[in-house]
Motif scaffolding. Structure first.
Motif, PDB file in Angstrom:
ATOM      1  N   SER A 135      -8.655   2.456  -3.741  1.00  0.00           N
ATOM      2  CA  SER A 135      -9.022   1.873  -2.455  1.00  0.00           C
ATOM      3  C   SER A 135      -9.109   0.357  -2.551  1.00  0.00           C
ATOM      4  O   SER A 135      -8.816  -0.353  -1.583  1.00  0.00           O
ATOM      5  CB  SER A 135     -10.340   2.464  -1.955  1.00  0.00           C
ATOM      6  OG  SER A 135     -11.370   2.221  -2.875  1.00  0.00           O
ATOM      7  N   ALA A 149      -5.634  -0.921  -2.107  1.00  0.00           N
ATOM      8  CA  ALA A 149      -5.249  -0.763  -0.700  1.00  0.00           C
ATOM      9  C   ALA A 149      -5.887  -1.861   0.146  1.00  0.00           C
ATOM     10  O   ALA A 149      -5.217  -2.484   0.993  1.00  0.00           O
ATOM     11  CB  ALA A 149      -5.655   0.612  -0.181  1.00  0.00           C
ATOM     12  N   ASN A 150      -7.166  -2.128  -0.084  1.00  0.00           N
ATOM     13  CA  ASN A 150      -7.856  -3.169   0.673  1.00  0.00           C
ATOM     14  C   ASN A 150      -7.263  -4.547   0.397  1.00  0.00           C
ATOM     15  O   ASN A 150      -7.124  -5.367   1.305  1.00  0.00           O
ATOM     16  CB  ASN A 150      -9.353  -3.159   0.362  1.00  0.00           C
ATOM     17  CG  ASN A 150     -10.033  -1.915   0.904  1.00  0.00           C
ATOM     18  OD1 ASN A 150      -9.564  -1.305   1.857  1.00  0.00           O
ATOM     19  ND2 ASN A 150     -11.136  -1.531   0.287  1.00  0.00           N
ATOM     20  N   LYS A 179      -3.938  -4.861   2.273  1.00  0.00           N
ATOM     21  CA  LYS A 179      -4.179  -5.063   3.706  1.00  0.00           C
ATOM     22  C   LYS A 179      -4.622  -6.499   3.977  1.00  0.00           C
ATOM     23  O   LYS A 179      -4.132  -7.142   4.913  1.00  0.00           O
ATOM     24  CB  LYS A 179      -5.250  -4.094   4.209  1.00  0.00           C
ATOM     25  CG  LYS A 179      -4.792  -2.661   4.296  1.00  0.00           C
ATOM     26  CD  LYS A 179      -5.939  -1.782   4.746  1.00  0.00           C
ATOM     27  CE  LYS A 179      -5.660  -0.324   4.512  1.00  0.00           C
ATOM     28  NZ  LYS A 179      -6.821   0.523   4.864  1.00  0.00           N
ATOM     29  N   ALA A 180      -5.540  -7.002   3.160  1.00  0.00           N
ATOM     30  CA  ALA A 180      -6.036  -8.368   3.337  1.00  0.00           C
ATOM     31  C   ALA A 180      -4.908  -9.379   3.157  1.00  0.00           C
ATOM     32  O   ALA A 180      -4.805 -10.357   3.914  1.00  0.00           O
ATOM     33  CB  ALA A 180      -7.170  -8.642   2.354  1.00  0.00           C
ATOM     34  N   ALA A 232      -1.635  -8.899   3.608  1.00  0.00           N
ATOM     35  CA  ALA A 232      -0.719  -8.829   4.748  1.00  0.00           C
ATOM     36  C   ALA A 232      -1.332  -9.487   5.982  1.00  0.00           C
ATOM     37  O   ALA A 232      -0.645 -10.227   6.708  1.00  0.00           O
ATOM     38  CB  ALA A 232      -0.364  -7.367   5.038  1.00  0.00           C
ATOM     39  N   LYS A 233      -2.610  -9.258   6.216  1.00  0.00           N
ATOM     40  CA  LYS A 233      -3.274  -9.879   7.363  1.00  0.00           C
ATOM     41  C   LYS A 233      -3.309 -11.392   7.218  1.00  0.00           C
ATOM     42  O   LYS A 233      -3.077 -12.123   8.187  1.00  0.00           O
ATOM     43  CB  LYS A 233      -4.701  -9.330   7.512  1.00  0.00           C
ATOM     44  CG  LYS A 233      -4.745  -7.923   8.056  1.00  0.00           C
ATOM     45  CD  LYS A 233      -6.183  -7.428   8.151  1.00  0.00           C
ATOM     46  CE  LYS A 233      -6.240  -5.977   8.604  1.00  0.00           C
ATOM     47  NZ  LYS A 233      -7.624  -5.472   8.654  1.00  0.00           N
ATOM     48  N   LYS A 290       3.248  -7.916   9.735  1.00  0.00           N
ATOM     49  CA  LYS A 290       3.039  -6.639  10.391  1.00  0.00           C
ATOM     50  C   LYS A 290       3.103  -5.533   9.336  1.00  0.00           C
ATOM     51  O   LYS A 290       3.981  -5.528   8.481  1.00  0.00           O
ATOM     52  CB  LYS A 290       4.122  -6.412  11.451  1.00  0.00           C
ATOM     53  CG  LYS A 290       4.014  -5.094  12.163  1.00  0.00           C
ATOM     54  CD  LYS A 290       5.174  -4.925  13.137  1.00  0.00           C
ATOM     55  CE  LYS A 290       5.193  -3.507  13.664  1.00  0.00           C
ATOM     56  NZ  LYS A 290       6.374  -3.223  14.457  1.00  0.00           N
ATOM     57  N   PHE A 291       2.151  -4.581   9.402  1.00  0.00           N
ATOM     58  CA  PHE A 291       2.173  -3.462   8.456  1.00  0.00           C
ATOM     59  C   PHE A 291       1.583  -2.235   9.121  1.00  0.00           C
ATOM     60  O   PHE A 291       0.903  -2.321  10.134  1.00  0.00           O
ATOM     61  CB  PHE A 291       1.401  -3.801   7.171  1.00  0.00           C
ATOM     62  CG  PHE A 291      -0.088  -3.938   7.358  1.00  0.00           C
ATOM     63  CD1 PHE A 291      -0.926  -2.862   7.118  1.00  0.00           C
ATOM     64  CD2 PHE A 291      -0.643  -5.134   7.758  1.00  0.00           C
ATOM     65  CE1 PHE A 291      -2.297  -2.980   7.287  1.00  0.00           C
ATOM     66  CE2 PHE A 291      -1.996  -5.269   7.921  1.00  0.00           C
ATOM     67  CZ  PHE A 291      -2.833  -4.199   7.694  1.00  0.00           C
ATOM     68  N   GLU A 292       1.897  -1.082   8.557  1.00  0.00           N
ATOM     69  CA  GLU A 292       1.300   0.166   9.017  1.00  0.00           C
ATOM     70  C   GLU A 292       0.931   0.995   7.800  1.00  0.00           C
ATOM     71  O   GLU A 292       1.562   0.890   6.756  1.00  0.00           O
ATOM     72  CB  GLU A 292       2.226   0.940   9.947  1.00  0.00           C
ATOM     73  CG  GLU A 292       3.512   1.425   9.328  1.00  0.00           C
ATOM     74  CD  GLU A 292       4.385   2.171  10.305  1.00  0.00           C
ATOM     75  OE1 GLU A 292       4.264   3.412  10.360  1.00  0.00           O
ATOM     76  OE2 GLU A 292       5.191   1.517  11.002  1.00  0.00           O
ATOM     77  N   VAL A 293      -0.104   1.811   7.970  1.00  0.00           N
ATOM     78  CA  VAL A 293      -0.592   2.651   6.879  1.00  0.00           C
ATOM     79  C   VAL A 293      -0.240   4.100   7.211  1.00  0.00           C
ATOM     80  O   VAL A 293      -0.568   4.595   8.285  1.00  0.00           O
ATOM     81  CB  VAL A 293      -2.122   2.497   6.709  1.00  0.00           C
ATOM     82  CG1 VAL A 293      -2.631   3.424   5.629  1.00  0.00           C
ATOM     83  CG2 VAL A 293      -2.475   1.051   6.403  1.00  0.00           C
TER      84      VAL A 293
END
Length: 72
Positions: free
Chosen positions: A14, A17-18, A21-22, A24-25, A30-33
């Protein structure tokens, strides 16, 4: 210019994963899970076990007999 490349990353934890995400943001990417589906054979075994439990096809072991049952 927009690229046509697609990157697939598979984090193992996790925390990974976090971090992804951080990242990419922060870059405004743009991303999708998408969740990984369970192995169908594994799901079938679980469903069969649940069915057997509902039908009472279970083995009950008293606490005092647990070590013997486990072969310890």
């Amino acid at each position: 210019m927009k690229t046509q490349d697609i990157y697939i990353l598979e984090p193992n934890t996790s925390e990974e994963a976090n971090a992804l995400k951080a990242f990419a943001k922060a870059l405004k990417i743009k991303f999708e899970v998408k969740e990984k589906p369970y192995n169908p054979e594994f799901v079938a075994k679980i469903l069969e076990s649940q069915k057997q439990a509902k039908e009472g096809k279970v083995t009950r072991v008293k606490k005092e007999n647990l070590k013997e049952f486990l072969g310890l």
